[in-house]
Design a protein around this motif. Structure first.
Motif, PDB file in Angstrom:
ATOM      1  N   ASN A 212      50.281  28.858  41.220  1.00 40.14           N
ATOM      2  CA  ASN A 212      49.613  30.208  41.476  1.00 40.14           C
ATOM      3  C   ASN A 212      50.248  31.400  41.064  1.00 40.14           C
ATOM      4  N   LEU A 294      47.987  34.094  49.708  1.00 36.05           N
ATOM      5  CA  LEU A 294      47.247  32.858  49.061  1.00 36.05           C
ATOM      6  C   LEU A 294      46.789  31.905  50.351  1.00 36.05           C
ATOM      7  N   ILE A 302      41.530  29.158  45.200  1.00 43.62           N
ATOM      8  CA  ILE A 302      43.077  29.001  44.815  1.00 43.62           C
ATOM      9  C   ILE A 302      43.215  28.157  43.387  1.00 43.62           C
ATOM     10  N   ARG A 306      44.590  29.887  39.847  1.00 45.93           N
ATOM     11  CA  ARG A 306      45.554  29.143  38.936  1.00 45.93           C
ATOM     12  C   ARG A 306      45.057  28.916  37.679  1.00 45.93           C
TER      13      ARG A 306
END
Length: 320
Positions: A212, A294, A302, A306
């Motif tokens: 991420n 996050l 999430i 990403r």
């Protein structure tokens, strides 16, 4: 004993003279050399500042490979508590180039994974100089699956010249293991933070750094191939590594402009090897800052964030 790089020879001479004067003073209490030594110290500080003011990509490669830089083990020991190492890929063997396990970061349970180069001849051979074999990547996959199952953030510390290219590693499916590890990074529904602490070499680094948020130390490098390898392929001459390093755009500064990484972590003047504790503390603060937002996000968000990050890689140019 201080280890000096090739381009640091002028600095080595001045610091060596200052140390010689102080050694003479220690042997003879009547000698007063502090004024002369202080003058040399000031000259050395000025040289150090000039040397690191505008490092070329090749010199950054040399700094990133410095043997006295803090390694993965140093970061884990300093930043994490209750570290419980987990070994083996449950298939073939345990790869000592990859270390990882359960730990607490600021009292929060996490999974930490990293590549360890070793600190002396014996440990470097044991760790295979940080070059992982397939079982190392499969161990990382196992740990990431564990983290996903229990909702634990994953923190990876990348420091490798690349995946091990030996015959046995290829026979056991090196490329497949790297691809599966990269795939697992992109499938996680928990926060994944990656820090390039030294060398980020080829797919061996991407397999841990498809995160991420990706941060790099100021003088670390991250590229598809080493400058020597690139020069050997393009020009059939490994001595053209300086030109290759320029062309590869492997510095943290270039990669941030290209959108490949998200943050540059400043190093002490003279590189991480000059003040390992300050470097480790800076990395800890960066991980904390990157992880905090996050932790508030839902698993699907999430994963989506990403995915978008890596689909967007390449959309920026250095002129942007």
């Amino acid at each position: 004993m201080t280890h000096y790089l090739e381009f640091e020879k002028p600095l080595a001479e001045i610091e060596g003279k200052a140390e010689e004067l102080r050694a003479l003073a220690r042997a003879n209490a009547e000698m007063d050399v502090e004024k002369e030594a202080a003058g040399l110290d000031k000259k050395a500080a000025d040289i150090l500042k000039d040397l690191y003011k505008g490092l070329s990509p090749w010199r950054k490669c040399q700094v990133a490979r410095h043997p006295d830089r803090p390694h993965c083990r140093d970061y884990i020991e300093a930043l994490f508590t209750e570290y419980t190492p987990l070994a083996g890929d449950r298939n073939f063997a345990d790869d000592h180039a990859v270390m990882g396990g359960l730990a607490r970061f600021n009292d929060q349970p996490v999974v930490v994974i990293g590549q360890e180069k070793g600190h002396d001849t014996k440990s470097r051979i044991e760790r295979n100089f940080g070059m992982a074999r397939p079982e190392g990547y499969r161990k990382a996959i196992r740990l990431m699956e564990l983290a996903d199952r229990f909702g634990l953030p994953v923190i990876t510390l990348v420091d490798t010249p690349g995946a091990y290219p030996g015959k046995g590693a290829e026979e056991r499916g090196q490329s497949e293991a790297i691809a599966r590890s990269t795939e697992k990074c992109l499938q996680l529904k928990v926060p994944l933070i990656s820090v390039i602490i030294g060398e980020g070499g080829s797919g061996g680094a991407v397999a841990f750094a498809s995160a991420n948020k990706v941060a790099m130390l100021e003088h670390s490098v991250y590229s598809v191939i080493t400058p020597e390898g690139c020069a050997s392929i393009l020009w059939k001459d490994a001595e053209k590594m300086r030109e290759a390093a320029e062309a590869l755009r492997l510095t943290a500064q270039d990669l941030q402009k290209l959108g490949v990484i998200d943050q540059i972590i400043p190093e002490p003047l003279g590189g991480a090897q000059r003040d390992p504790q300050a470097t480790i503390a800076a990395v800890g603060k960066a991980i904390e800052a990157l992880l905090a937002p996050l932790k508030k996000k839902k698993p699907d968000a999430i994963l989506k964030e990403r995915r978008k990050k890596f689909l967007d890689v390449g959309s920026k140019g250095l002129a942007a």
